[in-house]
Design a protein around this motif. Structure first.
Motif, PDB file in Angstrom:
ATOM      1  N   GLU A  67      66.669  -4.804 103.738  1.00 35.76           N
ATOM      2  CA  GLU A  67      65.286  -4.516 103.679  1.00 35.76           C
ATOM      3  C   GLU A  67      64.758  -3.476 104.687  1.00 35.76           C
ATOM      4  O   GLU A  67      65.582  -3.329 105.522  1.00 35.76           O
ATOM      5  CB  GLU A  67      64.356  -5.753 103.897  1.00 35.76           C
ATOM      6  CG  GLU A  67      64.593  -6.884 102.840  1.00 35.76           C
ATOM      7  CD  GLU A  67      65.662  -7.785 103.118  1.00 35.76           C
ATOM      8  OE1 GLU A  67      65.655  -8.995 102.296  1.00 35.76           O
ATOM      9  OE2 GLU A  67      66.404  -7.681 104.111  1.00 35.76           O
TER      10      GLU A  67
ATOM     11  N   CYS B 171      63.813  -2.506  99.355  1.00 40.10           N
ATOM     12  CA  CYS B 171      65.048  -3.331  99.387  1.00 40.10           C
ATOM     13  C   CYS B 171      66.040  -2.785  98.677  1.00 40.10           C
ATOM     14  O   CYS B 171      65.874  -2.854  97.363  1.00 40.10           O
ATOM     15  CB  CYS B 171      64.663  -4.852  98.795  1.00 40.10           C
ATOM     16  SG  CYS B 171      66.005  -5.767  98.380  1.00 40.10           S
TER      17      CYS B 171
ATOM     18  N   TRP C 165      60.152 -10.575  96.322  1.00 40.79           N
ATOM     19  CA  TRP C 165      59.710 -10.471  97.620  1.00 40.79           C
ATOM     20  C   TRP C 165      59.127 -11.493  97.947  1.00 40.79           C
ATOM     21  O   TRP C 165      58.469 -12.367  97.422  1.00 40.79           O
ATOM     22  CB  TRP C 165      58.741  -9.282  97.907  1.00 40.79           C
ATOM     23  CG  TRP C 165      59.172  -7.627  98.006  1.00 40.79           C
ATOM     24  CD1 TRP C 165      59.119  -7.020  96.859  1.00 40.79           C
ATOM     25  CD2 TRP C 165      60.039  -7.235  98.993  1.00 40.79           C
ATOM     26  NE1 TRP C 165      59.831  -5.594  97.187  1.00 40.79           N
ATOM     27  CE2 TRP C 165      60.323  -5.972  98.547  1.00 40.79           C
ATOM     28  CE3 TRP C 165      60.193  -7.638 100.270  1.00 40.79           C
ATOM     29  CZ2 TRP C 165      60.996  -4.924  99.273  1.00 40.79           C
ATOM     30  CZ3 TRP C 165      61.066  -6.513 101.042  1.00 40.79           C
ATOM     31  CH2 TRP C 165      61.438  -5.317 100.563  1.00 40.79           C
TER      32      TRP C 165
ATOM     33  N   TYR D  41      61.192 -10.136 102.747  1.00 41.95           N
ATOM     34  CA  TYR D  41      62.771 -10.481 102.376  1.00 41.95           C
ATOM     35  C   TYR D  41      62.809 -10.300 101.005  1.00 41.95           C
ATOM     36  O   TYR D  41      61.510 -10.428 100.307  1.00 41.95           O
ATOM     37  CB  TYR D  41      63.213 -11.866 102.678  1.00 41.95           C
ATOM     38  CG  TYR D  41      63.246 -12.313 104.149  1.00 41.95           C
ATOM     39  CD1 TYR D  41      64.504 -12.083 104.794  1.00 41.95           C
ATOM     40  CD2 TYR D  41      62.139 -13.049 104.591  1.00 41.95           C
ATOM     41  CE1 TYR D  41      64.694 -12.626 106.089  1.00 41.95           C
ATOM     42  CE2 TYR D  41      62.282 -13.464 106.009  1.00 41.95           C
ATOM     43  CZ  TYR D  41      63.466 -13.388 106.718  1.00 41.95           C
ATOM     44  OH  TYR D  41      63.448 -13.709 108.019  1.00 41.95           O
ATOM     45  N   CYS D  42      63.744  -9.496 100.411  1.00 42.40           N
ATOM     46  CA  CYS D  42      63.819  -9.493  98.912  1.00 42.40           C
ATOM     47  C   CYS D  42      64.977 -10.443  98.481  1.00 42.40           C
ATOM     48  O   CYS D  42      65.841 -10.784  99.354  1.00 42.40           O
ATOM     49  CB  CYS D  42      64.056  -8.205  98.510  1.00 42.40           C
ATOM     50  SG  CYS D  42      65.664  -7.435  99.174  1.00 42.40           S
TER      51      CYS D  42
END
Length: 118
Positions: A6, A22, A36, A94-95
C-alpha cells in the motif's frame, strides 16, 4: 504468499482528498476481488470497500458517497479515492484480496497511514 504493498497515505485536512494505492503480485487483481480495510488505533480492522474483477463495487455505509474504489488490472493495482475526508477516517489503510464481499484472503501488508486533521 501474495505480496501487497500500500502507498499514498499522508496528512490531509478535514474536507480534503487523498488517493491510496495497492500494488499486488502480478496477475492477481485481474481475477480476484479486492478490498480496502482500515484500522484506527485501539479499534478493530474494518472493511471499507470492495471491487470485483468485473469492477462491481460495494462500500461501507460510513464512506458511501465519499470514497471510490477502482482497479487497473493491467497494473495489478487497486486504488481508493477518498474525498471529503473526516477526522474519523484517520487509520492505517490496508488492501487485500477477498472472498466476496469482505472476507480477507491473504496475509496483510504493512498498510499506509492516512491522517485527517480537524
Amino acid at each position: 504468499q501474495v505480496q501487497l504493498v500500500e502507498s499514498g497515505g499522508g496528512l490531509v485536512q478535514a474536507g480534503g482528498s487523498l488517493r491510496v494505492s495497492c500494488a499486488a503480485s502480478a496477475s492477481i487483481t485481474s481475477s480476484v476481488p479486492m478490498a480496502w480495510f482500515r484500522q484506527a488505533p485501539g479499534n478493530q480492522r474494518e472493511w471499507v470497500a470492495s471491487i470485483a474483477s468485473t469492477r462491481s463495487t460495494t462500500y461501507a455505509d460510513s464512506v458511501k458517497g465519499r470514497f471510490t474504489i477502482s482497479r487497473d488490472n493491467a497494473k495489478n493495482t487497486v486504488y481508493l479515492q477518498m474525498n471529503s475526508l473526516k477526522p474519523e477516517d484517520t487509520a492505517v489503510y490496508y488492501c487485500n484480496g477477498v472472498l466476496w464481499p469482505s472476507r480477507p484472503r491473504w496475509d496483510w501488508g504493512q498498510g499506509t497511514q492516512v491522517t485527517v486533521s480537524s
